[in-house]
Design an enzyme around this catalytic site. Structure first.
Site, PDB file in Angstrom:
ATOM      1  N   ARG A   1       0.855  -1.190   0.000  1.00 24.03           N
ATOM      2  CA  ARG A   1       0.000   0.000   0.000  1.00 24.03           C
ATOM      3  C   ARG A   1       0.890   1.238   0.000  1.00 24.03           C
ATOM      4  O   ARG A   1       1.659   1.445   0.930  1.00 24.03           O
ATOM      5  CB  ARG A   1      -0.901   0.021   1.241  1.00 24.03           C
ATOM      6  CG  ARG A   1      -1.703   1.309   1.313  1.00 24.03           C
ATOM      7  CD  ARG A   1      -2.312   1.568   2.672  1.00 24.03           C
ATOM      8  NE  ARG A   1      -3.007   2.846   2.636  1.00 24.03           N
ATOM      9  CZ  ARG A   1      -3.042   3.719   3.632  1.00 24.03           C
ATOM     10  NH1 ARG A   1      -2.446   3.461   4.775  1.00 24.03           N
ATOM     11  NH2 ARG A   1      -3.667   4.857   3.501  1.00 24.03           N
TER      12      ARG A   1
ATOM     13  N   HIS B   1      -3.097  11.176   0.402  1.00 22.72           N
ATOM     14  CA  HIS B   1      -2.609  10.934   1.770  1.00 22.72           C
ATOM     15  C   HIS B   1      -1.972  12.225   2.292  1.00 22.72           C
ATOM     16  O   HIS B   1      -0.750  12.408   2.214  1.00 22.72           O
ATOM     17  CB  HIS B   1      -1.608   9.775   1.775  1.00 22.72           C
ATOM     18  CG  HIS B   1      -1.318   9.223   3.148  1.00 22.72           C
ATOM     19  ND1 HIS B   1      -1.473   7.888   3.461  1.00 22.72           N
ATOM     20  CD2 HIS B   1      -0.887   9.817   4.281  1.00 22.72           C
ATOM     21  CE1 HIS B   1      -1.145   7.698   4.732  1.00 22.72           C
ATOM     22  NE2 HIS B   1      -0.777   8.848   5.244  1.00 22.72           N
TER      23      HIS B   1
ATOM     24  N   GLU C   1      -7.518   8.720   5.999  1.00 26.99           N
ATOM     25  CA  GLU C   1      -7.883   9.365   7.276  1.00 26.99           C
ATOM     26  C   GLU C   1      -8.558  10.723   7.100  1.00 26.99           C
ATOM     27  O   GLU C   1      -8.101  11.728   7.647  1.00 26.99           O
ATOM     28  CB  GLU C   1      -6.655   9.488   8.183  1.00 26.99           C
ATOM     29  CG  GLU C   1      -6.107   8.139   8.600  1.00 26.99           C
ATOM     30  CD  GLU C   1      -5.109   8.183   9.748  1.00 26.99           C
ATOM     31  OE1 GLU C   1      -4.731   9.281  10.174  1.00 26.99           O
ATOM     32  OE2 GLU C   1      -4.723   7.110  10.220  1.00 26.99           O
TER      33      GLU C   1
ATOM     34  N   ASN D   1      -7.399   2.290   9.265  1.00 26.13           N
ATOM     35  CA  ASN D   1      -6.178   2.332  10.062  1.00 26.13           C
ATOM     36  C   ASN D   1      -6.569   2.169  11.518  1.00 26.13           C
ATOM     37  O   ASN D   1      -7.492   2.829  11.991  1.00 26.13           O
ATOM     38  CB  ASN D   1      -5.460   3.675   9.888  1.00 26.13           C
ATOM     39  CG  ASN D   1      -5.099   3.957   8.432  1.00 26.13           C
ATOM     40  OD1 ASN D   1      -5.136   3.059   7.590  1.00 26.13           O
ATOM     41  ND2 ASN D   1      -4.748   5.196   8.132  1.00 26.13           N
TER      42      ASN D   1
ATOM     43  N   TYR E   1      -4.775   2.037  15.398  1.00 22.73           N
ATOM     44  CA  TYR E   1      -3.619   2.085  16.309  1.00 22.73           C
ATOM     45  C   TYR E   1      -4.017   1.740  17.736  1.00 22.73           C
ATOM     46  O   TYR E   1      -3.291   1.068  18.437  1.00 22.73           O
ATOM     47  CB  TYR E   1      -2.940   3.458  16.249  1.00 22.73           C
ATOM     48  CG  TYR E   1      -2.197   3.636  14.941  1.00 22.73           C
ATOM     49  CD1 TYR E   1      -0.882   3.189  14.810  1.00 22.73           C
ATOM     50  CD2 TYR E   1      -2.815   4.183  13.820  1.00 22.73           C
ATOM     51  CE1 TYR E   1      -0.203   3.301  13.604  1.00 22.73           C
ATOM     52  CE2 TYR E   1      -2.144   4.294  12.618  1.00 22.73           C
ATOM     53  CZ  TYR E   1      -0.843   3.858  12.510  1.00 22.73           C
ATOM     54  OH  TYR E   1      -0.180   3.947  11.312  1.00 22.73           O
TER      55      TYR E   1
ATOM     56  N   GLU F   1      -3.484   0.357   8.070  1.00 25.15           N
ATOM     57  CA  GLU F   1      -2.377   0.754   8.958  1.00 25.15           C
ATOM     58  C   GLU F   1      -2.617   0.156  10.332  1.00 25.15           C
ATOM     59  O   GLU F   1      -3.761   0.030  10.772  1.00 25.15           O
ATOM     60  CB  GLU F   1      -2.264   2.277   9.113  1.00 25.15           C
ATOM     61  CG  GLU F   1      -1.754   2.989   7.905  1.00 25.15           C
ATOM     62  CD  GLU F   1      -1.646   4.509   8.093  1.00 25.15           C
ATOM     63  OE1 GLU F   1      -1.432   4.965   9.231  1.00 25.15           O
ATOM     64  OE2 GLU F   1      -1.803   5.212   7.086  1.00 25.15           O
TER      65      GLU F   1
HETATM   66  C1  BGP Z   1      -1.630   7.805  10.540  1.00 23.70           C
HETATM   67  C2  BGP Z   1      -1.224   8.340   9.186  1.00 23.70           C
HETATM   68  C3  BGP Z   1       0.146   7.978   8.736  1.00 23.70           C
HETATM   69  C4  BGP Z   1       1.136   7.739   9.829  1.00 23.70           C
HETATM   70  C5  BGP Z   1       0.592   7.063  11.047  1.00 23.70           C
HETATM   71  C6  BGP Z   1       1.493   7.086  12.252  1.00 23.70           C
HETATM   72  O1  BGP Z   1      -2.455   8.742  11.173  1.00 23.70           O
HETATM   73  O2  BGP Z   1      -2.125   7.899   8.206  1.00 23.70           O
HETATM   74  O3  BGP Z   1       0.529   8.871   7.760  1.00 23.70           O
HETATM   75  O4  BGP Z   1       2.168   8.556   9.920  1.00 23.70           O
HETATM   76  O5  BGP Z   1      -0.630   7.614  11.456  1.00 23.70           O
HETATM   77  O6  BGP Z   1       1.373   8.328  12.866  1.00 23.70           O
HETATM   78  P1  BGP Z   1       2.604   9.207  13.291  1.00 23.70           P
HETATM   79  O7  BGP Z   1       3.431   9.365  12.066  1.00 23.70           O
HETATM   80  O8  BGP Z   1       2.029  10.482  13.771  1.00 23.70           O
HETATM   81  O9  BGP Z   1       3.291   8.438  14.342  1.00 23.70           O
END
Ligand code: BGP
Length: 473
Positions: A76, A120, A165, A297, A299, A371
């Site tokens: 990706r 992006h 996002e 995505n 986290y 992600e």
């Molecule tokens: C998401 C984005 C990415 C990426 C990732 C990690 O929000 O889509 O571009 O960078 O987060 O976040 P960071 O880079 O702030 O640690």
């Protein structure tokens, strides 16, 4: 629900990883590329400029070869709008087309499916000058860009993602360097949601165009989804969690999938005199688009409690993964059950399963994780190794609960953690590393830019080779 027997990952499961153009490519003004908003912004103090990044523009062959060695089924990456159209509209840059043709062909040479993000975080600077997403013409600008991509790459790219996002663009634009507000803007919230409305229209039109021009291709959105938990079983905390779930998550997917505004968000906008202007025909456009899948995505989760304030605080998030407060709507709460990363993001693998289950029960579409990953400080040893057991542990736990979600009956198409290779973070520099491949550079010292396989590289290779069956070290 505890499963005695797990269902296997689907046979054609798309294992791979992600990057984005402005964070990985470098060569930001080379070979005819125009500047994007990322190239003209002031980077946060102490963090690298975005002109070199991981230098993938010059090293894509080596990088894709390493991805092939890991056994990737999919890569990706995003296409930089201003590399293709330096002014955002008008003349096409042939060297930009050439570059992405090369990347796509290189992927296909190894049997790696390209999964292309169309946008992006990198609005062409020339379009920022014309009002960015605040200008209704942005819908046409984006559709034109989409058409150029479909014409040039549609014969080989089967999977497309619209806007990465969009919820973070709307909620934390200044943190990721994208928000463009007109001078002396009287009602920033209204302006932001007007921009959001234009993005939603642009996305809908791009999905329709994709289906018209490329009948065999699949397209979907790529929001950042974090299920929101209530801080306690107090009923008002659940109301707060519903509020923030709507504002942070469901607005974007309700619109992409059902073509309608989420009622809780609409009522919040009404209260704040921030409803976007909707023109005749907009609703039809929204309803005409049908994504084939949902990319998302993940986290971590977010926890909130009821907000007791009656005025002030309108910042919805501190950064992508940390909730703050909207007076009377919700207030961020540090979840005491979760550990955090070195950069303060909570870690919640079980929440990944919870998020997948919730999304599937709402939308019933196949999903691909676009992600997921751990940002950490990594160290290159003298003998060229990077020992990153923390990253392996994070990924192992998330892959394992993803299999539980599959066993729960959720349809998962693939998994693309962030990131394939080290790259520059949105606001915390290159020292916050996510990759399977280490890039030999520091924040300000570019060093050799050589690539090294981290321990997680070998581990992920085995995970892919066994289709997710062997997650051991
Ligand atoms: C998401 C984005 C990415 C990426 C990732 C990690 O929000 O889509 O571009 O960078 O987060 O976040 P960071 O880079 O702030 O640690």
């Amino acid at each position: 629900m505890y499963h005695k027997k797990m269902k296997p990952f689907p046979k054609d499961f798309l294992w791979g990883a992600s990057t984005s153009a402005y964070q990985v490519e470098g060569a930001n003004l080379e070979d005819g590329k125009g500047p994007s908003c990322q190239d003209v912004k002031k980077v946060p103090e102490g963090t690298s400029e975005l002109n070199v990044c991981a230098d993938q523009y010059h090293r894509y062959k080596e990088d894709i070869k390493l991805m092939a060695e890991m056994g990737f089924k999919v890569y990706r990456f995003s296409i930089s709008w201003s590399r293709i159209l330096p002014e955002g509209t008008g003349a096409v840059n042939p060297l930009g087309i050439q570059y992405y043709n090369n990347v796509i062909d290189e992927c296909l040479k190894y049997g790696i499916e390209p999964l292309v993000t169309m946008f992006h975080f990198d609005m062409p600077a020339a379009l920022d000058k014309r009002g960015s997403w605040g200008n209704r013409e942005s819908v046409d600008w984006f559709v034109n860009f989409a058409k150029v991509m479909f014409e040039n790459f549609g014969d080989r790219v089967k999977y497309w993602l619209t806007i990465n996002e969009q919820n973070m663009l709307t909620l934390v634009g200044p943190v990721i360097g994208t928000l463009m507000l007109p001078e002396n803007c009287e009602n920033p919230l209204k302006e932001i949601y007007q921009q959001n409305h234009h993005m939603l229209l642009a996305q809908a039109k791009a999905m329709v165009l994709c289906h018209e021009m490329l009948p065999g291709a699949k397209i979907g959105p790529a929001p950042n989804i974090s299920l929101v938990y209530p801080a306690s079983c107090k009923p008002e905390d659940t109301t707060a969690a519903q509020n923030f779930n709507a504002i942070r998550n469901w607005l974007y997917l309700d619109m992409a999938v059902f073509g309608r505004y989420n009622n809780l968000v609409w009522s919040y906008l009404e209260e704040n005199d921030a409803c976007p202007e909707i023109l005749p025909g907009d609703e039809e456009i929204m309803k005409s688009a049908h994504p084939d899948f949902i990319g998302f995505n993940y986290y971590n989760t977010v926890t909130v409690e009821a907000s007791k304030s009656t005025e002030g605080s309108a910042a919805s998030l501190e950064d992508q993964q940390k909730a703050s407060e909207i007076a009377g709507v919700y207030k961020g709460f540090r979840n005491p059950n979760l550990l955090t990363t070195e950069f303060g993001w909570e870690i919640d693998p079980q929440g990944f399963r919870n998020t997948i289950r919730e999304m599937y029960s709402r939308y019933h579409l196949p999903m691909i994780v676009t992600e997921n990953g751990l940002g950490a400080y990594d160290t290159l040893t003298e003998d060229g190794k990077v020992h990153d057991p923390y990253r392996i542990e994070y990924l192992r736990q998330h892959i394992s609960v993803m299999q539980e979600a599959i066993t729960d009956g959720c349809e998962m198409m693939g998994y693309c953690p962030w990131s394939a290779i080290d790259l520059v973070s949105t606001h915390e520099g290159i020292r916050k590393r996510y990759g399977f491949i280490y890039v030999d550079r520091d924040e300000f010292d570019l060093k050799t830019l050589d690539r090294y396989r981290k321990d997680s590289f070998y581990w992920y290779k085995k995970v892919i080779a066994t289709n997710g069956e062997d997650l051991t070290d």
